[in-house]
Design a protein around this motif. Structure first.
Motif, mmCIF file in Angstrom:
data_model
loop_
_atom_site.group_PDB
_atom_site.id
_atom_site.type_symbol
_atom_site.label_atom_id
_atom_site.label_comp_id
_atom_site.label_asym_id
_atom_site.label_seq_id
_atom_site.Cartn_x
_atom_site.Cartn_y
_atom_site.Cartn_z
ATOM 1 N N TYR A 291 0.637 -1.050 0.008
ATOM 2 C CA TYR A 291 -0.088 -0.011 0.058
ATOM 3 C C TYR A 291 0.835 1.176 0.041
ATOM 4 N N TYR A 432 -14.273 4.181 0.319
ATOM 5 C CA TYR A 432 -13.176 4.144 -0.754
ATOM 6 C C TYR A 432 -13.208 3.095 -1.817
ATOM 7 N N LYS A 433 -13.898 1.899 -1.667
ATOM 8 C CA LYS A 433 -14.139 0.904 -2.517
ATOM 9 C C LYS A 433 -14.990 1.466 -3.655
ATOM 10 N N VAL A 436 -12.820 4.018 -5.522
ATOM 11 C CA VAL A 436 -12.104 3.271 -6.598
ATOM 12 C C VAL A 436 -12.959 2.889 -8.082
ATOM 13 N N ARG A 437 -14.084 2.581 -7.821
ATOM 14 C CA ARG A 437 -14.801 2.226 -9.025
ATOM 15 C C ARG A 437 -15.377 3.625 -9.728
ATOM 16 N N ALA A 439 -13.498 6.691 -9.517
ATOM 17 C CA ALA A 439 -12.338 7.809 -9.825
ATOM 18 C C ALA A 439 -12.179 8.281 -11.044
ATOM 19 N N LYS A 445 -7.145 6.698 -8.622
ATOM 20 C CA LYS A 445 -7.875 5.452 -8.520
ATOM 21 C C LYS A 445 -6.736 4.852 -7.608
ATOM 22 N N GLU A 446 -5.385 4.667 -8.154
ATOM 23 C CA GLU A 446 -4.217 3.981 -7.165
ATOM 24 C C GLU A 446 -4.358 4.566 -6.020
ATOM 25 N N TYR A 448 -6.602 5.532 -4.034
ATOM 26 C CA TYR A 448 -7.689 5.209 -3.129
ATOM 27 C C TYR A 448 -7.536 3.506 -2.964
ATOM 28 N N ARG A 449 -6.930 2.959 -3.980
ATOM 29 C CA ARG A 449 -6.714 1.566 -3.867
ATOM 30 C C ARG A 449 -5.739 1.298 -2.932
#
Length: 535
Positions: A291, A432-433, A436-437, A439, A445-446, A448-449
């Motif tokens: 992470y 956050y999940k 991610v979808r 973003a 996106k990265e 948040y991932r």
């Protein structure tokens, strides 16, 4: 007086107070001072507590003594205790050690907190909080308040100046004999310093540190090799090496240690911790390959632990710190050592309660059109949803509320410490999940991932800590209750799946692998909703 706005970068005990570093929007670092007193508590017979008071007064230590009443989670009632309020934060750990060594039979609480942790809790702050401080002419903080929250999804961080120290070439462990020139990288330029002349080497490093004035020193093998070697050379040749931004202090060295855990001997290398700057050794950082620094900063904000400590310890230590923070804010006593042994069980009771997660043996073969259904954060969600916590198991006030199969009563009147800790973390992870979808860019996106991944590791370890032998807020019966709820949920899901004409191929703890040819995405979503209703 003046007002300073910026990000809280570093906090540590110094002298009779606390040093706090703020980095403003222009990247300038401000060294501020604040006051702090830290309390720990002792419980025992009246005569024993009077003896502690007499001993502390005779020792002339900078403490204040009070009679205090605090709530004990496990007793579910208040206790009358001796409060020892330490007036000099830098002496807190030493005074605790002297008292506990002299009076080892007493019960101690809040006796192993850290100065930064207490400061964050007392001031309602956290690492990298965006805050505003009112300071006087002597740079002493008169008032400080956070302008953001650790539970914010999108938050601004300061622009940190970074300097990288590593050996040139492939990244091999220098503790095993590898040698190469030293590389120093900052401001998008790399400088190579030959190691033939040690005095020249350490002088060049000093010059680069002064020129770059980094907020973060990144290293490869810095804890175990680079920084110890550079500090030794600086002492040998009388060179002032300003690794610390606070030049009045020397870097703090935590020695290497080995310990025994679950049948293995684990070696933990030494740590070189700085003041006013961060030192992050990429070879001694926990899970940062998964992470990254983005996730580590998220963990530090949530756990209220200094960044240099966060990157060097497991997420289990992080979830334990979050539980301590919750207890502190609730005004509950924080046990110094675990006090809850496993309750007596007959062999039959043990067979029923100690089953762990449900496993449905897979049907061997090659299968087509298979779908996997997975409960998101199943065990943490069970703890939060069903109020499973060490102090809520075997509750006497809610006999009608029982854990499936094993029958333990669980309190429904008092929200448990563990659910209070986990509920906002679960909510933030799910948010956050979704982000991610949705973003708008690959970089976002990265980011948040990485934060989702950091949350995942915190939540994975929270279940294990319920049954961990040294967890201060652990209880094996709470651990067993979670797996019992999990087995019940998976069995109910299996029944729903089969009622809708699917074939169950395999089931494991929180997942089912199912098959029904010709199934559409709409069918699967309807199945998911049916499982949610049933569980």
């Amino acid at each position: 007086m003046r007002t300073l706005a910026g990000w809280l970068f570093d906090v540590y005990a110094q002298g009779d107070g606390v040093s706090a570093w703020l980095i403003d929007a222009e990247g300038a670092a401000h060294h501020l001072r604040d006051r702090l007193e830290i309390s720990f508590f002792a419980g025992g017979e009246r005569e024993e507590l009077h003896a502690v008071c007499a001993w502390l007064r005779g020792a002339g230590l900078p403490v204040r003594l009070h009679r205090a009443e605090r709530y004990d989670l496990f007793l579910r009632s208040s206790r009358v205790l001796l409060e020892v309020r330490v007036r000099v934060p830098a002496l807190y750990e030493r005074i605790v050690r002297r008292v506990t060594d002299t009076f080892p039979t007493l019960d101690y609480y809040n006796a192993d907190l850290t100065v930064p942790q207490v400061y964050y809790l007392e001031r309602d702050l956290f690492p990298l909080a965006r805050c505003e401080a009112l300071v006087n002419e002597a740079n002493e903080i008169l008032d400080v308040a956070a302008e953001d929250s650790p539970w914010d999804l999108d938050y601004r961080l300061p622009l940190l100046r970074t300097l990288l120290l590593r050996l040139e070439g492939e990244n091999r462990n220098p503790n095993h004999g590898y040698r190469a020139p030293l590389e120093i990288t900052y401001d998008e330029r790399t400088y190579v310093v030959e190691a033939d002349d040690p005095r020249h080497l350490v002088t060049r490093v000093r010059d680069h540190l002064v020129r770059a004035d980094p907020d973060v020193i990144l290293t490869d093998w810095g804890d175990s090799f680079l920084l110890p070697q550079l500090l030794d050379l600086a002492r040998q040749y009388g060179v002032d090496l300003p690794l610390n931004r606070d030049v009045r202090l020397k870097p703090h060295v935590r020695p290497a240690q080995s310990y025994f855990s679950y049948g293995r001997i684990i070696y933990k290398t030494s740590s070189q911790l700085l003041f006013g700057r961060w030192h992050i050794d990429r070879e001694n950082a926990f899970l940062t390959d998964d992470y990254g620094l983005d996730g580590a900063l998220e963990v530090a904000r949530l756990t209220k632990r200094p960044v240099q400590q966060t990157v060097r310890t497991s997420t289990g230590s992080g979830i334990s710190a979050m539980e301590v923070n919750t207890a502190y804010k609730m005004g509950c006593l924080i046990p110094w050592r675990k006090r809850e042994p496993e309750e007596f069980k007959s062999a039959l009771d043990l067979l029923v309660s100690d089953k762990g997660g449900l496993t449905y043996q897979p049907i061997s073969g090659l299968h087509y059109g298979v779908a996997e259904l997975d409960f998101a954060s199943m065990y943490p969600a069970i703890m939060a949803r069903f109020n499973v916590s060490p102090e809520t198991i075997h509750c006497r006030c809610c006999p009608e509320s029982r854990v499936p199969e094993i029958g333990y009563p669980v309190c429904r009147r008092q929200k448990g410490l563990v659910p209070q800790t986990l509920a906002p973390l679960i909510e933030k992870r799910f948010a956050y999940k979704r982000a991610v979808r949705q973003a708008a860019s690959p970089d976002l996106k990265e980011l948040y991932r990485r934060r989702v991944s950091a949350h995942k590791w915190l939540l994975v370890t929270c279940f294990g800590y319920l049954g961990y032998k040294n967890a201060r807020f652990g209880k094996i019966e709470a651990h067993e209750a979670v797996t019992a709820y999990g087995r019940e949920a998976l069995l109910r899901a299996k029944e729903v799946v089969e009622d809708q004409g699917f074939r169950v191929l395999h089931g494991l703890t929180d997942s089912l692998w199912i098959q029904r040819l010709g199934t559409t995405e709409r069918d699967y979503m309807a199945l998911v909703r049916a499982i949610e209703r049933a569980t």
